[in-house]
Enzyme design. Structure first.
Site, PDB file in Angstrom:
ATOM      1  CG  ASP A   1      -9.462   0.019   3.624  1.00 19.39           C
ATOM      2  OD1 ASP A   1     -10.037  -0.881   2.718  1.00 19.39           O
ATOM      3  OD2 ASP A   1      -8.210  -0.399   3.934  1.00 19.39           O
TER       4      ASP A   1
ATOM      5  CE  LYS B   1      -4.287  -2.063   2.133  1.00 21.61           C
ATOM      6  NZ  LYS B   1      -5.256  -1.662   2.981  1.00 21.61           N
TER       7      LYS B   1
END
Ligand SMILES: NC(=O)c1ccc[n+]([C@@H]2O[C@H](COP(=O)([O-])OP(=O)(O)OC[C@H]3O[C@@H](n4cnc5c(N)ncnc54)[C@H](OP(=O)(O)O)[C@@H]3O)[C@@H](O)[C@H]2O)c1
Length: 279
Positions: A109, A72
Site C-alpha cells: 500500500d 492482513k
C-alpha cells in the site's frame, strides 16, 4: 478471447466479504493485455479458515495471493519470509509462494501511495506532509513517506492512536484533530487516510481556508473518485491527486511475482477500473 490451459498460473484475493474487491478486474485486465495464460480469482474466506486455505492454495499450485480485510495480520503470521516494510506494518497484503515451499509476504500500500504521487509529478523529499488518520492505511502511507524523505505530521480523531503510530514509526509530529484546519498553512502536502468522504459515510467539512496556494491535496479514498476533500481542494485551485491510482499501483508487485511481467498503470486501466466503480 484469452484461453486458460492446464499450465495456467493462478493467483487470488482472499477477504471476508470479497464481492466489493476491484482486484480481480484489474489483474484480469493485465492478464488479458499481456495474453498471459493465467487467472486471478476472488475467494471469500472466513477468518477461522484462513490458514488452511493458504496451505491448500500452496498445495494446489497457486502462485500467491492478495489478502484484504480481515486477513492482513493473519497473513503476516503465515509468512516464512517478510521484508522490512511488512515487519514495520505487522501485516501484509501480498503473498507469493516459491518453489522451495516458502511463503513470502509484503505490504504494497505504501509504495502504491508514493508511486501514485510520483505519477502526478509530486516529489516528497523534505516536504512537510500532514496525514489525516492513524489507522491501518495511515501506517503504510506514513512509513512510505518517511522512506521517501518526507517530514510527517499525524492528526487523528483518537489521539492515542496517533501517538501509538508515531511511537511505532520512531518519527513524526502530532497535532490535535481539532487544530489541523488552522495549522494547515505550514504544510506542502495534505493526505486523507481516514474513511471520511467515502460514499455512504457521514458528511465532514474539509475546510481548506488556511491552505497555502502550493498545497498538494491527495485522498486515499477512491469511492467516489473525486471525494469531498478533493472537491474542496479543486474549488481553491489546488493541485489534487486521486486515490484510485494508489489501488492500481499497489497491485503491480504481486502481478510481477505471480505472472512474471511488470505491468503499468495507464489511462486505459484507470478508466476501466473507474467505470466499474460507477456500477
Ligand atoms: N486507495 C487505496 O488503495 C486504499 C488502500 C487502503 C485503504 N484505503 C481507504 O482508506 C480508508 C481507511 O482505511 P483503513 O484500513 O486505514 O481503516 P481503519 O484502520 O479503520 O482507520 C480508519 C481511520 O479513519 C478515522 N475515522 C473514521 N471515522 C471517522 C470520523 N467520523 N471522524 C474522524 N475520523 C474518522 C479513524 O479515526 P479513529 O482512530 O479515531 O477511529 C482512523 O484514523 C478507507 O476508506 C479505505 O477504503 C484506500
Amino acid at each position: 478471447m484469452q484461453l486458460i490451459t492446464g499450465k495456467a498460473k493462478i493467483a487470488a484475493v482472499l477477504g471476508w466479504p470479497i464481492e466489493h474487491s476491484r482486484s480481480p478486474l484489474l489483474h484480469n485486465f493485465w492478464l488479458q493485455r499481456h495474453q498471459i495464460d493465467g487467472a486471478y480469482i476472488p475467494l471469500a474466506v472466513k477468518a477461522e479458515d484462513f490458514k488452511n486455505v493458504i496451505q491448500g492454495m500452496k498445495a494446489a499450485g497457486f502462485k500467491g495471493c492478495n489478502v484484504t480485510i480481515p486477513h492482513k495480520e493473519a497473513a503476516y503470521q503465515c509468512c516464512d519470509i517478510v521484508d522490512e516494510t511488512a515487519k514495520k506494518m505487522g501485516s501484509v497484503n501480498t503473498l507469493w509462494f516459491t518453489e522451495d515451499g516458502k511463503i513470502h509476504g509484503t505490504s504494497t500500500d505504501g509504495d502504491g501511495f508514493v508511486a501514485n504521487l510520483k505519477d502526478a509529478d509530486v516529489t516528497l523529499t523534505d516536504k512537510k506532509v500532514l496525514i489525516l488518520g492513524a489507522g491501518g492505511a495511515a501506517r503504510s502511507v506514513a512509513y512510505a513517506l518517511l522512506q521517501d524523505g518526507a517530514q510527517i505530521t499525524i492528526t487523528n480523531r483518537t489521539l492515542q492512536r496517533a501517538e501509538q503510530l508515531v511511537r511505532d514509526l520512531g518519527a513524526g509530529q502530532i497535532i490535535e484533530w481539532k487544530s489541523w484546519i488552522k495549522e494547515l498553512g505550514q504544510f506542502d502536502v495534505l493526505v486523507n487516510t481516514t474513511s471520511l468522504g467515502m460514499e455512504g459515510k457521514d458528511d465532514y467539512l474539509f475546510d481548506l481556508q488556511h491552505a497555502s496556494n502550493d498545497l498538494v491535496v491527495t485522498d486515499i479514498v477512491y469511492v467516489p473518485r473525486v471525494t469531498p476533500l478533493l472537491k474542496a481542494a479543486e474549488l481553491k485551485g489546488l493541485k489534487t491527486v486521486e486515490g484510485l491510482g494508489m489501488l492500481l499501483h499497489q497491485a503491480r508487485l504481486g502481478f510481477s511475482k505471480w505472472f512474471g511481467i511488470n505491468p503499468v498503470v495507464d489511462h486505459e486501466l484507470t478508466e476501466f477500473v473507474a467505470n466499474s466503480l460507477k456500477k
